[in-house]
Design a protein around this motif. Structure first.
Motif, PDB file in Angstrom:
ATOM      1  N   VAL A 170      19.209  11.521   5.608  1.00  0.00           N
ATOM      2  CA  VAL A 170      20.485  12.161   5.956  1.00  0.00           C
ATOM      3  C   VAL A 170      20.309  13.078   7.166  1.00  0.00           C
ATOM      4  N   LEU A 171      19.288  13.932   7.123  1.00  0.00           N
ATOM      5  CA  LEU A 171      19.107  14.932   8.177  1.00  0.00           C
ATOM      6  C   LEU A 171      18.550  14.324   9.459  1.00  0.00           C
ATOM      7  N   GLY A 172      17.543  13.448   9.317  1.00  0.00           N
ATOM      8  CA  GLY A 172      16.901  12.885  10.500  1.00  0.00           C
ATOM      9  C   GLY A 172      17.839  12.020  11.315  1.00  0.00           C
ATOM     10  N   PHE A 173      18.479  11.047  10.665  1.00  0.00           N
ATOM     11  CA  PHE A 173      19.377  10.182  11.415  1.00  0.00           C
ATOM     12  C   PHE A 173      20.679  10.907  11.737  1.00  0.00           C
ATOM     13  N   GLY A 174      21.030  11.893  10.929  1.00  0.00           N
ATOM     14  CA  GLY A 174      22.181  12.724  11.265  1.00  0.00           C
ATOM     15  C   GLY A 174      21.977  13.415  12.603  1.00  0.00           C
ATOM     16  N   GLY A 175      20.741  13.815  12.889  1.00  0.00           N
ATOM     17  CA  GLY A 175      20.437  14.441  14.166  1.00  0.00           C
ATOM     18  C   GLY A 175      20.785  13.548  15.343  1.00  0.00           C
ATOM     19  N   VAL A 176      20.515  12.243  15.184  1.00  0.00           N
ATOM     20  CA  VAL A 176      20.829  11.286  16.246  1.00  0.00           C
ATOM     21  C   VAL A 176      22.334  11.221  16.482  1.00  0.00           C
ATOM     22  N   PHE A 177      23.106  11.077  15.411  1.00  0.00           N
ATOM     23  CA  PHE A 177      24.543  10.867  15.567  1.00  0.00           C
ATOM     24  C   PHE A 177      25.301  12.137  15.915  1.00  0.00           C
ATOM     25  N   ALA A 178      24.693  13.298  15.708  1.00  0.00           N
ATOM     26  CA  ALA A 178      25.332  14.524  16.167  1.00  0.00           C
ATOM     27  C   ALA A 178      25.557  14.452  17.670  1.00  0.00           C
ATOM     28  N   ALA A 179      24.574  13.902  18.370  1.00  0.00           N
ATOM     29  CA  ALA A 179      24.671  13.787  19.823  1.00  0.00           C
ATOM     30  C   ALA A 179      25.447  12.551  20.252  1.00  0.00           C
ATOM     31  N   ILE A 180      25.134  11.392  19.649  1.00  0.00           N
ATOM     32  CA  ILE A 180      25.684  10.130  20.126  1.00  0.00           C
ATOM     33  C   ILE A 180      27.181   9.998  19.833  1.00  0.00           C
TER      34      ILE A 180
END
Length: 402
Positions: A209-219
């Motif tokens: 949740v947190l790791g891939f969430g980090g990607v989509f926060a930006a993208i």
């Protein structure tokens, strides 16, 4: 790698295309149905929530069905959902079509991950999972840009009809190439649910949740960030997303390769580097070349975490991996929804279009902390000679070291 993985990758390609292509077609869909862009955005939100709900639901329904047959049923559901979207007479019907298609998403990747891992030797499991997920990453390089181009040129309905056709190809491939793997004896729903008593399984899902969430926060906010901050033209966003997709492909393959050798160190490196790069994106977003390079790196580092995180769940939920694997796919989408919401909050607060990058950096750093904690707990468990498997302690099994 067996040819059966190709069939799974084709299915993953279709699913990845339908998930992301709608983002580039929202103006056309909104215009045709006479709704606002925010309302049309429900087609994205509805799909993500459908994945979160559908992952455990469809997996539970499939506990009594052989995995190959369940994969075929899921692809059939995917085809029906996209055909419904293609011919939808109203916005509400299209939304239903999107939700129907999304119900297949989590269970397909969850069950597909288990099948892919069973098709190869133990030391190639993460690589096999990565091969299946290559279909999802390639969709962002080829399927989404082409689907967007087709939708903008000849109509978005054609795009969804083509995606349904991809589903037919995936279904045929699974029917032809995936072997009839024997259904594990004694696997019951209560055994699958017991995996969620395992702290390591829950930690792995929280990392997802947190790791891939980090990607989509930006993208999620890449379009306004690149046009308003970096100075790119609107038409350049498509090619920037292709760079992101290329990074995803490379990161996925690298993550799969090294996760089979050293899973936890791979997570430390990818999550740590992801946090740093997301933090730097607040600066590099002001320069076109630097921004383009950073976008590719975010895609690579973000997807380098996917095979090890998925394999981590499979390892820790040993003996009852199917439901845990599917729920972990839902966790990716939960991270997407959470980070997009948080990113919107900081933009609305007047902190600027680059502010979501800080949100992403914090989320990735939090995932790294959980990875370190997970490994520490595993070492402590090993020192006591006990490992938790599927929620039940076992003195006979050896703790897995990665």
């Amino acid at each position: 790698m067996p040819l059966a993985l190709l069939a799974l990758a084709i299915g993953a390609f279709g699913i990845g295309t339908t998930e992301f292509v709608i983002m580039g077609l929202l103006p056309q869909v909104a215009g045709d149905f006479g709704v606002s862009i925010p309302t049309a955005g429900l087609l994205v939100t509805g799909y993500a929530l459908g994945v979160v709900i559908g992952a455990p639901l469809m997996t539970v329904l499939g506990t009594k069905i052989p995995r190959k047959r369940m994969l075929m049923l899921l692809m059939g559901l995917f085809i029906v959902g996209n055909l419904l979207s293609a011919v939808a007479p109203s916005f509400s019907v299209m939304l239903i079509g999107r939700v129907v298609a999304s119900l297949a998403h989590g269970a397909f990747f969850g069950i597909g991950s288990v099948v892919a891992a069973e098709l190869v030797a133990p030391d190639k499991k993460a690589g096999a999972i990565a091969m299946m997920f290559t279909g999802l990453t390639v969709a962002n390089v080829v399927g989404v840009p082409l689907g967007t181009l087709v939708g903008q040129s000849v109509g978005w309905r054609v795009t969804f009809a083509i995606v349904a056709g991809l589903g037919v190809i995936g279904l045929a491939g699974i029917a032809k190439l995936v072997p009839d793997l024997p259904k594990p004896e004694g696997v019951q729903l209560r055994h699958e649910l017991a995996a969620f008593k395992n702290t390591q399984v829950l930690l792995a899902m929280a990392m997802t949740v947190l790791g891939f969430g980090g990607v989509f926060a930006a993208i999620t906010y890449i379009a306004p960030m690149m046009t308003h901050v970096a100075g790119f033209a609107d038409g350049s966003v498509t090619w920037l997303l292709v760079l992101f997709g290329l990074g995803m492909v490379g990161g996925n393959l690298i993550g799969g390769k090294y996760a089979d050798r050293a899973l936890m160190p791979m997570l430390y490196v990818s999550l740590g580097a992801l946090a740093v790069v997301l933090g730097l994106f607040t600066v590099t977003a002001h320069n076109k070349i630097a921004a383009a390079v950073t976008i590719a790196l975010i895609g690579a580092l973000g997807f380098a975490t996917v095979p090890p995180l998925q394999k981590r769940v499979l390892d820790q939920a040993h003996g009852a991996p199917t439901l845990a694997s599917a729920v972990n796919i839902g966790a990716f989408n939960l991270g997407n929804a959470l980070s997009a919401w948080l990113g919107g909050i900081v933009i609305a607060a007047g902190l600027g279009y680059t502010a979501p990058n800080w949100v992403g950096a914090v989320l990735a750093a939090a995932a790294l902390v959980l990875a370190i904690l997970s490994a520490a707990l595993e070492r402590r468990t090993a020192a006591h000679g006990t490992v938790v498997v599927g929620g039940m302690p076992s003195e006979q099994r050896t703790v897995l070291h990665h």
